[in-house]
Design an enzyme around this catalytic site. Structure first.
Site, PDB file in Angstrom:
ATOM      1  CB  THR A  41      23.731 -41.576 -72.756  1.00 16.79           C
ATOM      2  OG1 THR A  41      24.639 -40.729 -73.471  1.00 16.79           O
ATOM      3  CG2 THR A  41      24.129 -41.623 -71.290  1.00 16.79           C
ATOM      4  CE  LYS A  57      27.931 -40.885 -72.516  1.00 15.38           C
ATOM      5  NZ  LYS A  57      27.096 -39.625 -72.628  1.00 15.38           N
ATOM      6  CB  THR A  92      26.939 -35.944 -72.233  1.00 17.86           C
ATOM      7  OG1 THR A  92      25.851 -35.163 -72.662  1.00 17.86           O
ATOM      8  CG2 THR A  92      26.735 -36.320 -70.806  1.00 17.86           C
ATOM      9  CD  GLU A 106      22.758 -36.702 -79.492  1.00 12.30           C
ATOM     10  OE1 GLU A 106      22.603 -37.258 -78.386  1.00 12.30           O
ATOM     11  OE2 GLU A 106      22.444 -35.522 -79.702  1.00 12.30           O
ATOM     12  CG  ASN A 158      19.467 -33.997 -79.038  1.00 10.17           C
ATOM     13  OD1 ASN A 158      19.920 -34.099 -77.903  1.00 10.17           O
ATOM     14  ND2 ASN A 158      20.199 -34.168 -80.122  1.00 10.17           N
ATOM     15  CB  SER A 175      10.229 -40.005 -74.599  1.00  9.79           C
ATOM     16  OG  SER A 175      10.983 -40.106 -75.780  1.00  9.79           O
TER      17      SER A 175
END
Length: 457
Positions: free
Chosen positions: A205, A231, A242, A329, A452, A457
């Site tokens: 993702t 992942k 996640t 991230e 995040n 979007s």
């Protein structure tokens, strides 16, 4: 609150004790890696590949499993977002899942069928989609999960209960299972024993690189293979992020034994990493054993023939867990946090997690600042036993504090030079016992906010 599956009837409740001889002998092994033939892609357009990324390893075929990927259309941009594993008849399976109170429909599906009588003894397929978590979707989401399993079962001539499911993506959106059913014929035609790299790519993702690991072990002189993909990049603080992880071996191991091994090793691998302290609705780790290697069947927890296999499985799981942190991230630093001399193993883990999850500690690391005062804060706020007058803190080889006071030989220049490294270690001696624990984390940068802030979007 949902719980990790408990042992079935006839299985010792002291599973972990039976496996202790293997756990104490574990050695961390990093599988050999191959340099990618093409530049790495990210799961979402516009994301730069993590500076901590590692190449996807060379994974040979694992006997008894074939893999295919396709574009089902859960993402607007052109990418594969559907992955299917087909397993040989008689494949065993075990899983551990999120204990998040709002578990997803695929988590409920897998847990229910693996916990049922004779569950996990003949799993024939695994269907994974990226782009839609199918979590917080009520009966509509459960129905979509069932229809997905039905489509795979019809295609592969097996029961619905023998199809495992996993989803990742946006929460609160019902899975459009028609998109999956529409691609099943293409999936079947594309099944291959060499699909590991494609699968690692298709389940991403916000990941910026695919994550894989491979190892070999011996069972009574027969070589068995273990391969896995995972992942996860944000919402990472597994409680079983996640996080999805799928591991396959060609060994012949009963589901009860697989479950024991998984529960043993998940504690020091996937449950010992954190990116942002957030646990996902969809966390899933599934372990499959096809039995196609020719090695003798292992049907008893504690069988000494498992020692080498257990060690190799731990290495694969730890490698995948580390890659989750490396792809945190916005991450620029990979950080190992170790707490020593704590009152108990549980206390050591709680203290290490407090340090690793602290936004103040993580932002200091991002700024290349060895702000040991923030480490003191993270330790003290836990209410765990700590001897203030023996508390000592080290960054790599450099002491910041000793015995409850700033280190007399503290060297700012050496410390600053050390903090510029991409991989760091923080060691804290709390002086209250003899137990230790390690947690791996990353820094917290502006990139985390940017990723995040526009996730949907």
């Amino acid at each position: 609150m949902s719980k990790t599956p408990s042992p079935r009837k006839g299985v010792s409740t002291s599973i972990e004790k039976a496996l202790d001889p293997f756990a104490s002998a574990l050695k961390r092994v990093t599988p050999a890696r191959a340099t990618p033939a093409t530049p790495a892609k990210t799961g979402k357009p516009g994301l730069a590949v993590s500076p901590l990324a590692v190449p996807f390893p060379a994974i040979p075929p694992i006997a008894g499993v074939e893999i295919a990927t396709a574009r089902a259309g859960f993402y607007k941009h052109d990418r594969h977002d559907l992955t299917v594993f087909r397993f040989a008849e008689g494949t065993s399976c075990a899983g551990v899942f999120t204990r998040h109170q709002v578990g997803s429909a695929p988590v409920d599906w897998c847990r229910r069928h693996l916990e049922s009588d004779n569950g996990g003894q003949d799993v024939r397929a695994l269907v994974i989609n990226a782009g839609c978590a199918n979590a917080f979707t009520g009966k509509a989401g459960a129905d979509a999960a069932r229809r997905t399993a039905s489509a795979a079962a019809k295609r592969f001539d097996c029961r619905q209960r023998d199809v495992m499911l996993a989803s990742t993506g946006v929460i609160g959106v019902v899975l459009d299972d028609r998109k999956i059913a529409a691609r099943m014929a293409d999936i079947e035609a594309g099944l291959t024993a060499d699909g590991w790299a494609a699968a690692g790519q298709a389940i991403m993702t916000t990941d910026t690189f695919p994550k894989g690991a491979f190892a070999e072990a011996k069972i009574e002189g027969v070589t068995v293979r273990i391969a896995g993909i995972a992942k996860g990049s944000g919402m990472i603080a597994p409680d079983m992020a996640t996080m999805l992880a799928f591991i396959v071996t060609d060994a012949d191991i009963h589901p009860n034994v697989l479950r024991a091994l998984l529960n043993l090793h998940v504690r020091t691998t996937f449950n010992s990493v954190t990116v942002d302290g957030d646990t996902s609705t969809n966390d899933t780790c599934l372990l499959f054993a096809t039995g196609a290697s020719g090695a003798p069947r292992i049907g008893r927890v504690g069988d000494r023939r498992l020692a080498d296999f257990s060690k190799a499985l731990d290495a694969v799981m730890l490698d995948l867990a580390h890659q989750l942190v490396r792809d945190g991230e916005g991450a620029t630093k990979f950080v190992k946090v170790t707490v020593e001399n704590a009152r108990s193993p549980g206390s050591a883990r709680k203290l290490a997690r407090s340090i690793a999850d602290s936004p103040l500690v993580k932002t200091a690391i991002a700024g290349q600042d060895a702000n040991w005062g923030r480490v003191v804060m993270a330790v003290g706020k836990t209410d765990e036993p700590v001897d203030r007058d023996r508390l000592s803190i080290r960054f790599g080889p450099h002491w910041a504090a000793r015995d409850g006071a700033p280190a007399s030989d503290y060297d700012e220049a050496k410390m600053s030079a050390y903090m510029k490294k991409p991989e760091l270690e923080i060691t804290v001696d709390v002086g209250s016992g003899r137990a230790a624990a390690t947690v791996w984390t990353c820094d917290l940068t502006k990139g985390y906010i940017e990723i995040n802030g526009d996730y949907r979007s």
